[in-house]
Design a protein around this motif. Sequence first.
Motif, PDB file in Angstrom:
ATOM      1  N   THR A 190      -4.972   1.070  -4.132  1.00  0.00           N
ATOM      2  CA  THR A 190      -6.314   1.342  -2.711  1.00  0.00           C
ATOM      3  C   THR A 190      -6.655  -0.224  -1.873  1.00  0.00           C
ATOM      4  N   SER A 191      -7.545   0.089  -1.219  1.00  0.00           N
ATOM      5  CA  SER A 191      -8.528  -1.026  -0.732  1.00  0.00           C
ATOM      6  C   SER A 191      -9.809  -0.700  -1.779  1.00  0.00           C
ATOM      7  N   ASP A 192      -9.891   0.688  -1.897  1.00  0.00           N
ATOM      8  CA  ASP A 192     -11.627   0.588  -2.585  1.00  0.00           C
ATOM      9  C   ASP A 192     -12.773   0.733  -1.820  1.00  0.00           C
ATOM     10  N   LEU A 193     -12.631   0.885  -0.637  1.00  0.00           N
ATOM     11  CA  LEU A 193     -13.740   0.651   0.681  1.00  0.00           C
ATOM     12  C   LEU A 193     -14.252   1.972   0.992  1.00  0.00           C
ATOM     13  N   SER A 194     -13.765   3.118   0.116  1.00  0.00           N
ATOM     14  CA  SER A 194     -14.719   4.270   0.159  1.00  0.00           C
ATOM     15  C   SER A 194     -16.131   4.071   0.110  1.00  0.00           C
ATOM     16  N   GLU A 200      -4.583   6.460   7.249  1.00  0.00           N
ATOM     17  CA  GLU A 200      -5.339   6.906   5.956  1.00  0.00           C
ATOM     18  C   GLU A 200      -7.242   6.223   6.944  1.00  0.00           C
ATOM     19  N   ASP A 221     -18.405   7.360  -3.376  1.00  0.00           N
ATOM     20  CA  ASP A 221     -18.408   7.699  -1.574  1.00  0.00           C
ATOM     21  C   ASP A 221     -18.648   9.789  -0.918  1.00  0.00           C
ATOM     22  N   ARG A 231      -7.542  12.996  -6.670  1.00  0.00           N
ATOM     23  CA  ARG A 231      -8.782  14.615  -5.981  1.00  0.00           C
ATOM     24  C   ARG A 231      -7.878  15.803  -5.776  1.00  0.00           C
ATOM     25  N   ASN A 288     -16.133  12.910   4.476  1.00  0.00           N
ATOM     26  CA  ASN A 288     -14.224  12.900   4.223  1.00  0.00           C
ATOM     27  C   ASN A 288     -14.478  14.011   2.495  1.00  0.00           C
ATOM     28  N   GLY A 289     -16.207  14.336   2.423  1.00  0.00           N
ATOM     29  CA  GLY A 289     -15.675  14.316   1.189  1.00  0.00           C
ATOM     30  C   GLY A 289     -15.589  16.432   1.036  1.00  0.00           C
ATOM     31  N   GLY A 315      -7.469   8.377  -5.479  1.00  0.00           N
ATOM     32  CA  GLY A 315      -7.429   9.879  -4.196  1.00  0.00           C
ATOM     33  C   GLY A 315      -6.334  10.403  -4.610  1.00  0.00           C
ATOM     34  N   ASN A 338     -18.505  16.259  -6.375  1.00  0.00           N
ATOM     35  CA  ASN A 338     -18.226  15.700  -6.219  1.00  0.00           C
ATOM     36  C   ASN A 338     -18.963  14.407  -5.242  1.00  0.00           C
ATOM     37  N   LYS A 362     -15.752   6.686  -9.087  1.00  0.00           N
ATOM     38  CA  LYS A 362     -14.876   6.443  -7.421  1.00  0.00           C
ATOM     39  C   LYS A 362     -13.510   6.729  -8.498  1.00  0.00           C
ATOM     40  N   TYR A 415       0.879  -1.217   0.076  1.00  0.00           N
ATOM     41  CA  TYR A 415      -0.188   0.220   0.225  1.00  0.00           C
ATOM     42  C   TYR A 415       0.695   1.144   0.041  1.00  0.00           C
TER      43      TYR A 415
HETATM   44  P1  FAD Z   1      -7.725   4.036   0.886  1.00  0.00           P
HETATM   45  O1  FAD Z   1      -6.166   4.459   0.193  1.00  0.00           O
HETATM   46  O2  FAD Z   1      -8.151   2.472   0.600  1.00  0.00           O
HETATM   47  O3  FAD Z   1      -7.928   4.767   1.740  1.00  0.00           O
HETATM   48  C1  FAD Z   1      -9.521   4.092   3.051  1.00  0.00           C
HETATM   49  C2  FAD Z   1      -9.894   4.965   3.514  1.00  0.00           C
HETATM   50  O4  FAD Z   1      -9.192   5.316   4.702  1.00  0.00           O
HETATM   51  C3  FAD Z   1     -11.374   5.555   2.893  1.00  0.00           C
HETATM   52  O5  FAD Z   1     -11.897   4.921   2.580  1.00  0.00           O
HETATM   53  C4  FAD Z   1     -11.189   7.017   3.720  1.00  0.00           C
HETATM   54  O6  FAD Z   1     -12.491   6.410   4.554  1.00  0.00           O
HETATM   55  C5  FAD Z   1      -9.594   6.596   4.346  1.00  0.00           C
HETATM   56  N1  FAD Z   1      -9.296   7.590   3.615  1.00  0.00           N
HETATM   57  C6  FAD Z   1      -8.259   7.095   2.880  1.00  0.00           C
HETATM   58  N2  FAD Z   1      -7.512   9.108   2.364  1.00  0.00           N
HETATM   59  C7  FAD Z   1      -8.083   9.885   3.308  1.00  0.00           C
HETATM   60  C8  FAD Z   1      -8.743  10.984   3.459  1.00  0.00           C
HETATM   61  N3  FAD Z   1      -7.278  11.825   2.372  1.00  0.00           N
HETATM   62  N4  FAD Z   1      -9.040  11.888   3.927  1.00  0.00           N
HETATM   63  C9  FAD Z   1     -10.066  10.663   4.636  1.00  0.00           C
HETATM   64  N5  FAD Z   1      -9.943   9.766   4.957  1.00  0.00           N
HETATM   65  C10 FAD Z   1      -9.422   9.598   3.791  1.00  0.00           C
HETATM   66  N6  FAD Z   1     -13.651  10.314   0.846  1.00  0.00           N
HETATM   67  C11 FAD Z   1     -14.468   9.849   0.591  1.00  0.00           C
HETATM   68  O7  FAD Z   1     -14.759   9.241   1.642  1.00  0.00           O
HETATM   69  N7  FAD Z   1     -15.204  10.607   0.200  1.00  0.00           N
HETATM   70  C12 FAD Z   1     -15.509  11.580  -0.324  1.00  0.00           C
HETATM   71  O8  FAD Z   1     -16.288  12.664  -0.961  1.00  0.00           O
HETATM   72  C13 FAD Z   1     -13.608  12.156  -0.837  1.00  0.00           C
HETATM   73  N8  FAD Z   1     -14.019  13.362  -1.295  1.00  0.00           N
HETATM   74  C14 FAD Z   1     -12.615  14.153  -1.213  1.00  0.00           C
HETATM   75  C15 FAD Z   1     -12.652  14.791  -2.531  1.00  0.00           C
HETATM   76  C16 FAD Z   1     -11.212  16.112  -2.190  1.00  0.00           C
HETATM   77  C17 FAD Z   1     -11.171  17.240  -2.880  1.00  0.00           C
HETATM   78  C18 FAD Z   1     -10.098  15.290  -1.817  1.00  0.00           C
HETATM   79  C19 FAD Z   1      -8.463  15.543  -1.605  1.00  0.00           C
HETATM   80  C20 FAD Z   1     -10.357  13.363  -0.872  1.00  0.00           C
HETATM   81  C21 FAD Z   1     -11.295  13.371  -0.802  1.00  0.00           C
HETATM   82  N9  FAD Z   1     -11.615  12.397   0.187  1.00  0.00           N
HETATM   83  C22 FAD Z   1     -13.247  11.564  -0.398  1.00  0.00           C
HETATM   84  C23 FAD Z   1     -10.632  10.842   0.743  1.00  0.00           C
HETATM   85  C24 FAD Z   1     -10.107  10.237   0.096  1.00  0.00           C
HETATM   86  O9  FAD Z   1      -9.214  10.483  -1.202  1.00  0.00           O
HETATM   87  C25 FAD Z   1     -10.687   8.984  -0.089  1.00  0.00           C
HETATM   88  O10 FAD Z   1     -11.211   8.636   0.987  1.00  0.00           O
HETATM   89  C26 FAD Z   1     -10.113   7.556  -1.312  1.00  0.00           C
HETATM   90  O11 FAD Z   1      -9.729   8.268  -2.351  1.00  0.00           O
HETATM   91  C27 FAD Z   1     -11.142   6.767  -0.999  1.00  0.00           C
HETATM   92  O12 FAD Z   1     -10.616   5.866  -1.659  1.00  0.00           O
HETATM   93  P2  FAD Z   1      -9.962   4.226  -0.947  1.00  0.00           P
HETATM   94  O13 FAD Z   1     -10.639   3.782   0.534  1.00  0.00           O
HETATM   95  O14 FAD Z   1      -9.323   3.232  -2.238  1.00  0.00           O
HETATM   96  O15 FAD Z   1      -9.089   5.023  -0.357  1.00  0.00           O
END
Ligand code: FAD
Length: 450
Positions: A252-256, A289, A397, A366, A402-403, A363, A391, A360, A240
Motif C-alpha cells: 500500500t502507499s503508506d500515505l495515511s 480507496e 493516522d 484493522r 477514516n478511523g 489496513g 486507534n 501504523k 496494488y
Molecule cells: P492505501 O491502501 O495506500 O490507501 C490510500 C489512502 O486511501 C489511505 O491513506 C486512505 O486515506 C484511503 N483509504 C484506504 N482505505 C481506506 C478505508 N478503508 N477507509 C477510508 N479511507 C481509506 N484510516 C485512517 O486514515 N486513519 C485511521 O485511523 C483508520 N482507522 C481504521 C480503523 C479500522 C478498524 C479500519 C477497518 C480502517 C481504518 N482506516 C483508517 C482505513 C484504512 O485502513 C487506512 O486508511 C489505510 O490502512 C492506510 O494505509 P495506506 O495509506 O497505506 O492505505
Amino acid sequence: MVILMNKKRLRRLQKGKEQKGSIVYWMSRDQRVDDNWALIYGYNQALKNKSPLIVYFTLVPQFKEATYRIYKFMLEGLNQVSQKLESLNIAFVLKLGYPEILVPQFIEENGISLLITDFSPLRIKQTWNERIKEKISIPFYEVDAHNIIPVWEVSSKKEYAAYTLRKKIEVKIGAFLEEFPKLKKLRKIWSENTSPIEWKKLLNKVEVQKTEFIDTEFKPGEEYAMRILQKFLKEKLTSYNKTRNDPNEEGTSDLSPYLHFGHISSQRVVLEASKIKNVANLKNSFYDEIIVRKELSDNFCFYEPKYDSFEGFHSWAQETLNTHRNDTREYIYKKEEFENAKTHDDAWNAAQIEMKTTGKMHGYMRMYWGKKILEWTQTPEEALQIAIFLNNKYELDGRDPNGYTGIAWSIGGIHDRAWKERPIYGKIRYMSYNGLKRKFELQKYIKTYL
Ligand code: FAD
Ligand code: FO1
C-alpha cells in the motif's frame, strides 16, 4: 494576479462586516503550503485587498488521545510549513492554547478583516468553528481543502454505502479534479513583532503521554510525503490490487499519516496517479480507496452526528446487535489487556504490536482487529470505546474520519450489508482466524511482530 478558484469549495460560516485589514487562514487539518485550497483562497483575498496574509495555528495542549510521538510528527511538519510560508512572504504564527480563545483574541488585537479555516467534519473542529463564530463579527469562511469534491457538493445526505457515493463522485469529479495553482511571493509580509517559535520547547509544553515508542520510520512533512507518493506510483501502483490485502507485503502507499495531517492533498495524489501510463481508470482499487472510501468517511462523519457511538449505526445493525447482547462471550478482555496485546489470539496481538511499534497497522488487519474487539467485549458500546481509544492513541493516522468510519464499519456494519446471523455479531460481517490464513501467510506476519 488573482487565481481562479471554484467557489463551491468554500462555505460562508458568517457574513460579517467587510473592512480593511490583514487576512487570517486559521490552519488546522490541512497542514501544508502546496495544493491547499484554504491557503489559495486566503492568498486571493490578500491580493485583492492588497493586505498581508497570516497563517495562524493554535497548538492545543492535548488532542484526543494523541501521544508525544504524534505531536512530534505534527510539529516537525508545521516547522517545515512555517519555513515554506516565509519564502512566500506569508506570516506563520503559532500559539499554545485553545482556538476558541486564541483566534477571536488574535482577530481583535490585530484588526483582522477576514477569517478562513480548512474543513473537518469532526465534532471537535465544528465546535471550535461555532464558538469562534459567536465571538467575531468579521466574515468567516470554511474551505474544504481535504476532499477532491467538497463534502457539501458531492452529496447532501449520509450515504448508505460506497456504491451510492461512487455514482455521485463519478458525475462530479471532472469539475473538481483540476490542477492546483502555484502561489507567488506576496508583496509584503505582515510585520508585527511575532516572537520566533521555539519548536524544541513546544513539544515539552504539550500535555501528552510519552509512549515507549517515540520515533517511527515515517518522516513528517510535505516534501517527504511527495517522495513517498512518487515511490509508490513508480514501484507499487500497478501491483496494488494484488498486494494491498497482504500484511506481509508493503503493497500500500503508506500515505495515511500524511493525508491525515494534510501534509499531502488526496487531489494531488490522484492527479499524479492519473499521469502514470497504463493504469486503469477508476477501476483500479487504489482510486476507489483514495477517492471513494476516503471521501465516504468525511460524508459519514459530516452527516452522522453520532459517528462515534452505537446510535450512529443503521437501525438494522442496532437491532441485530441488541438481539445478541446477552449471547455468552467465550472471551472477555479489558482495555488494558487489549492495549498490551494480551489476548489469546496471536494474530490480533501481532496487529496490536504492529500499531504500537510502527504507528501504523496494516489496513487488512484493522478490519480483523476491530471485529475481534466486538467479539471479546461485553457490549458493542464498550467495544467502540476501546477501539476508538486505541486507534486514536497509537495510529499516526488516527483521530481521523477514516478511523471513526473504519471502526463503525467493523463493529456496526456502516457502509456494509447484513450477513448470515451468528452469535454476538448478529448480522454484522464476521472475520475469522482461519479466514486470515486463507488470505495470506499468517504465521509470517505473526512472527514479524511477536
Ligand atoms: P492505501 O491502501 O495506500 O490507501 C490510500 C489512502 O486511501 C489511505 O491513506 C486512505 O486515506 C484511503 N483509504 C484506504 N482505505 C481506506 C478505508 N478503508 N477507509 C477510508 N479511507 C481509506 N484510516 C485512517 O486514515 N486513519 C485511521 O485511523 C483508520 N482507522 C481504521 C480503523 C479500522 C478498524 C479500519 C477497518 C480502517 C481504518 N482506516 C483508517 C482505513 C484504512 O485502513 C487506512 O486508511 C489505510 O490502512 C492506510 O494505509 P495506506 O495509506 O497505506 O492505505
Ligand atoms: N489541530 C489544531 O488546530 N491544533 C492542534 O494542536 C492539533 C493537534 C492534533 C494532534 C493530533 C492530530 O491527529 C490532529 C491534531 N489537530 C490539531 C487537528 C487536525 O488535524 C484536525 O483539525 C482534526 O483532526 C479534525 O479533523
